[in-house]
Design a protein around this motif. Sequence first.
Motif, PDB file in Angstrom:
ATOM      1  N   UNK A  33      18.527   5.295   2.580  1.00  0.00           N
ATOM      2  CA  UNK A  33      17.877   5.924   1.422  1.00  0.00           C
ATOM      3  C   UNK A  33      16.963   4.933   0.718  1.00  0.00           C
ATOM      4  N   UNK A  34      17.422   3.716   0.597  1.00  0.00           N
ATOM      5  CA  UNK A  34      16.612   2.678  -0.046  1.00  0.00           C
ATOM      6  C   UNK A  34      15.353   2.388   0.772  1.00  0.00           C
ATOM      7  N   UNK A  35      15.508   2.326   2.092  1.00  0.00           N
ATOM      8  CA  UNK A  35      14.349   2.072   2.954  1.00  0.00           C
ATOM      9  C   UNK A  35      13.346   3.214   2.861  1.00  0.00           C
ATOM     10  N   UNK A  36      13.826   4.445   2.818  1.00  0.00           N
ATOM     11  CA  UNK A  36      12.918   5.596   2.702  1.00  0.00           C
ATOM     12  C   UNK A  36      12.199   5.583   1.364  1.00  0.00           C
ATOM     13  N   UNK A  37      12.921   5.213   0.309  1.00  0.00           N
ATOM     14  CA  UNK A  37      12.290   5.133  -1.008  1.00  0.00           C
ATOM     15  C   UNK A  37      11.206   4.054  -1.020  1.00  0.00           C
ATOM     16  N   UNK A  38      11.515   2.906  -0.409  1.00  0.00           N
ATOM     17  CA  UNK A  38      10.541   1.817  -0.342  1.00  0.00           C
ATOM     18  C   UNK A  38       9.300   2.254   0.434  1.00  0.00           C
ATOM     19  N   UNK A  39       9.526   2.947   1.547  1.00  0.00           N
ATOM     20  CA  UNK A  39       8.386   3.433   2.341  1.00  0.00           C
ATOM     21  C   UNK A  39       7.515   4.393   1.526  1.00  0.00           C
ATOM     22  N   UNK A  40       8.155   5.303   0.809  1.00  0.00           N
ATOM     23  CA  UNK A  40       7.395   6.261  -0.003  1.00  0.00           C
ATOM     24  C   UNK A  40       6.596   5.528  -1.082  1.00  0.00           C
ATOM     25  N   UNK A  41       7.227   4.558  -1.722  1.00  0.00           N
ATOM     26  CA  UNK A  41       6.511   3.794  -2.767  1.00  0.00           C
ATOM     27  C   UNK A  41       5.324   3.029  -2.186  1.00  0.00           C
ATOM     28  N   UNK A  42       5.521   2.421  -1.027  1.00  0.00           N
ATOM     29  CA  UNK A  42       4.430   1.682  -0.394  1.00  0.00           C
ATOM     30  C   UNK A  42       3.282   2.608   0.002  1.00  0.00           C
ATOM     31  N   UNK A  43       3.634   3.763   0.540  1.00  0.00           N
ATOM     32  CA  UNK A  43       2.585   4.727   0.910  1.00  0.00           C
ATOM     33  C   UNK A  43       1.824   5.205  -0.320  1.00  0.00           C
ATOM     34  N   UNK A  44       2.544   5.445  -1.399  1.00  0.00           N
ATOM     35  CA  UNK A  44       1.884   5.850  -2.640  1.00  0.00           C
ATOM     36  C   UNK A  44       0.983   4.732  -3.145  1.00  0.00           C
ATOM     37  N   UNK A  45       1.456   3.490  -3.032  1.00  0.00           N
ATOM     38  CA  UNK A  45       0.641   2.342  -3.441  1.00  0.00           C
ATOM     39  C   UNK A  45      -0.617   2.214  -2.608  1.00  0.00           C
ATOM     40  N   UNK A  46      -0.499   2.414  -1.296  1.00  0.00           N
ATOM     41  CA  UNK A  46      -1.671   2.348  -0.415  1.00  0.00           C
ATOM     42  C   UNK A  46      -2.622   3.516  -0.670  1.00  0.00           C
ATOM     43  N   UNK A  47      -2.073   4.632  -1.030  1.00  0.00           N
ATOM     44  CA  UNK A  47      -2.884   5.830  -1.252  1.00  0.00           C
ATOM     45  C   UNK A  47      -3.881   5.608  -2.388  1.00  0.00           C
ATOM     46  N   UNK A  48      -3.465   4.834  -3.386  1.00  0.00           N
ATOM     47  CA  UNK A  48      -4.321   4.615  -4.555  1.00  0.00           C
ATOM     48  C   UNK A  48      -5.334   3.490  -4.370  1.00  0.00           C
ATOM     49  N   UNK A  49      -5.240   2.740  -3.289  1.00  0.00           N
ATOM     50  CA  UNK A  49      -6.169   1.627  -3.087  1.00  0.00           C
ATOM     51  C   UNK A  49      -7.522   2.140  -2.567  1.00  0.00           C
ATOM     52  N   UNK A  50      -8.587   1.429  -2.969  1.00  0.00           N
ATOM     53  CA  UNK A  50      -9.933   1.844  -2.576  1.00  0.00           C
ATOM     54  C   UNK A  50     -10.202   1.650  -1.088  1.00  0.00           C
ATOM     55  N   UNK A  51      -9.691   0.552  -0.512  1.00  0.00           N
ATOM     56  CA  UNK A  51      -9.975   0.252   0.892  1.00  0.00           C
ATOM     57  C   UNK A  51      -8.973   0.925   1.844  1.00  0.00           C
TER      58      UNK A  51
END
Length: 127
Positions: A33-51
């Motif tokens: 569950x922790x790994x899935x949460x981390x993955x979701x957070x990272x994807x959300x973080x990448x989603x907001x980046x310009x590049x």
Amino acid sequence: MSTRKDRLRKLVKVQGQLKALHETRHATFVAAASAAETEARELIGHFDQDNSLSSLFPDLYHRRIAQAVVRQEESLESARQEAGLIAAASARTNMVERAYRDLRNRDERERSDRERLDLIAQKQGQE
């Protein structure tokens, strides 16, 4: 009596192993569950980046984020179920340990009583 005591001793061991299995599974589900949460957070973080490629493939990012959240929820539910199994295994282990301890104490008392009776019989035979 000793066969019952031996069976209870083995049952205590098996119940302990079963409890350890449920604890291990619980920890595995919590980690997943922790790994899935981390993955979701990272994807959300990448989603907001310009590049990020998220502007080219937004559906892919949304789908992966949703999958990670679903995996997290499933893992947390499995962890909750294992926590219930841990509680049940703990109760069974405690019950069997108590029965084993009571039987062992009773055996020790009976052995001690027999030894005292033998000593009394020996003293009476010497008189």
